[in-house]
Design an enzyme around this catalytic site. Sequence first.
Site, PDB file in Angstrom:
ATOM      1  N   TYR A   1       0.787  -1.345  -0.051  1.00  0.00           N
ATOM      2  CA  TYR A   1      -0.098   0.061  -0.002  1.00  0.00           C
ATOM      3  C   TYR A   1       0.764   1.099   0.021  1.00  0.00           C
ATOM      4  O   TYR A   1       2.007   1.163   0.105  1.00  0.00           O
ATOM      5  CB  TYR A   1      -0.830  -0.156   1.214  1.00  0.00           C
TER       6      TYR A   1
ATOM      7  N   LYS B   1       6.637  -2.129   2.159  1.00  0.00           N
ATOM      8  CA  LYS B   1       5.227  -1.459   2.637  1.00  0.00           C
ATOM      9  C   LYS B   1       4.044  -2.421   2.294  1.00  0.00           C
ATOM     10  O   LYS B   1       3.291  -2.246   1.540  1.00  0.00           O
ATOM     11  CB  LYS B   1       4.959  -0.185   1.960  1.00  0.00           C
TER      12      LYS B   1
ATOM     13  N   GLU C   1      12.150   2.853  14.354  1.00  0.00           N
ATOM     14  CA  GLU C   1      11.321   3.825  13.943  1.00  0.00           C
ATOM     15  C   GLU C   1      10.022   3.911  14.657  1.00  0.00           C
ATOM     16  O   GLU C   1       9.901   3.247  15.628  1.00  0.00           O
ATOM     17  CB  GLU C   1      11.036   3.587  12.407  1.00  0.00           C
TER      18      GLU C   1
ATOM     19  N   LEU D   1      11.002   1.071   7.273  1.00  0.00           N
ATOM     20  CA  LEU D   1      10.624   1.464   5.900  1.00  0.00           C
ATOM     21  C   LEU D   1      11.199   2.935   5.602  1.00  0.00           C
ATOM     22  O   LEU D   1      11.253   3.756   6.392  1.00  0.00           O
ATOM     23  CB  LEU D   1       8.996   1.961   6.117  1.00  0.00           C
TER      24      LEU D   1
HETATM   25  N1  PMP Z   1       7.603   4.040   8.866  1.00  0.00           N
HETATM   26  C1  PMP Z   1       6.690   3.356   8.719  1.00  0.00           C
HETATM   27  C2  PMP Z   1       6.565   1.841   9.364  1.00  0.00           C
HETATM   28  C3  PMP Z   1       5.412   3.862   8.283  1.00  0.00           C
HETATM   29  O1  PMP Z   1       4.116   2.977   8.178  1.00  0.00           O
HETATM   30  C4  PMP Z   1       5.563   4.934   7.675  1.00  0.00           C
HETATM   31  C5  PMP Z   1       4.269   5.507   7.031  1.00  0.00           C
HETATM   32  N2  PMP Z   1       3.830   5.089   6.054  1.00  0.00           N
HETATM   33  C6  PMP Z   1       6.583   5.691   7.488  1.00  0.00           C
HETATM   34  C7  PMP Z   1       7.761   5.066   8.274  1.00  0.00           C
HETATM   35  C8  PMP Z   1       6.901   7.244   7.067  1.00  0.00           C
HETATM   36  O2  PMP Z   1       6.933   6.893   5.475  1.00  0.00           O
HETATM   37  P1  PMP Z   1       6.268   8.074   4.344  1.00  0.00           P
HETATM   38  O3  PMP Z   1       7.248   9.290   4.882  1.00  0.00           O
HETATM   39  O4  PMP Z   1       6.529   7.860   3.256  1.00  0.00           O
HETATM   40  O5  PMP Z   1       4.864   8.317   4.846  1.00  0.00           O
END
Ligand code: PMP
Length: 286
Positions: free
Chosen positions: A32, A145, A179, A203
């Site tokens: 996603y 993701k 994170e 991620l």
């Molecule tokens: N880490 C995780 C586990 C996440 O779910 C997200 C949000 N999708 C992020 C980091 C931040 O990613 P982004 O800056 O692409 O929204």
Amino acid sequence: MELAFFDGTFIRPDERKVLLEDRGYQFGDGIYEVTRVYNRTCFALDRHLARCRRSLRELRIPITYMDEELAAIHHDIIKKSGIKDGTIYFQITRGVGKRTHTFPDQVVPLLSMTIRESKPNSEWQENGIHCGLFEDIRWLRCDIKTLNLLGNIFAKQDAHDKGLQGTIQYRRNTNLITEGASSNFFCVKDGVIWTHPADNLILKGVTRSILLEEIIPHLGYTVVEKAISPEFALSADEAFVTSTSLEVTPVVNIAGHTIGDGAPGKVTQSLLASYHALVKKACYEK
Ligand code: PMP
């Protein structure tokens, strides 16, 4: 108006459309993305589409939706919904097949999407949030993701149960922070910005990449991409989390310990201001 897209057509988000043997539904077998819409424009869509392609490749899901097609559906859903500021969620599952763990021989990946009105939480950005610490119990491919989010859900629920606004996850075997539950974590100590390297344990956030590639080089800060312990984070001068939804949000308390002087720090504030400037340029001065 909230709107959804399912298998080629626009529908209401509450219409009953999930297919029983969609592998996304039964196994979480899919990927996603969440993108943010400012002023009827999707910010950093190219980066999200590139990550979507990578996630599909890593899961060995055939790439049947081209970037141009996905961008066009984003454009259409924004237009048809009439939403000016909102969040778009889309997922691509491996498709529908008889329930067996191994990949079915023939499946057609299935795209669905929703759009809802939303705005970044400016109160959190001004005052900062309080976070808990939670053991990272996720699998070892957090760089993809995927729809499988139970580890993240448990981390977020723990914070919610404690009346906190966020969670910072750490691996018990190494005592190192990875994170947030749906965000990347950073801290600032003695003028240096620390964040986890973009390996299999986190991620690689689009917002994280924008900070590292488009903002920090101009501001001249030093970044170290190295995992830190919770103890190190507690002794930091500043901490913040980043995501598409949170943008750059200061963290002023972790597990009951005040970070720095308890107010959003100067480095964090300058990063948020630069991020807002990029959004303005991309979405308001087209
Ligand atoms: N880490 C995780 C586990 C996440 O779910 C997200 C949000 N999708 C992020 C980091 C931040 O990613 P982004 O800056 O692409 O929204």
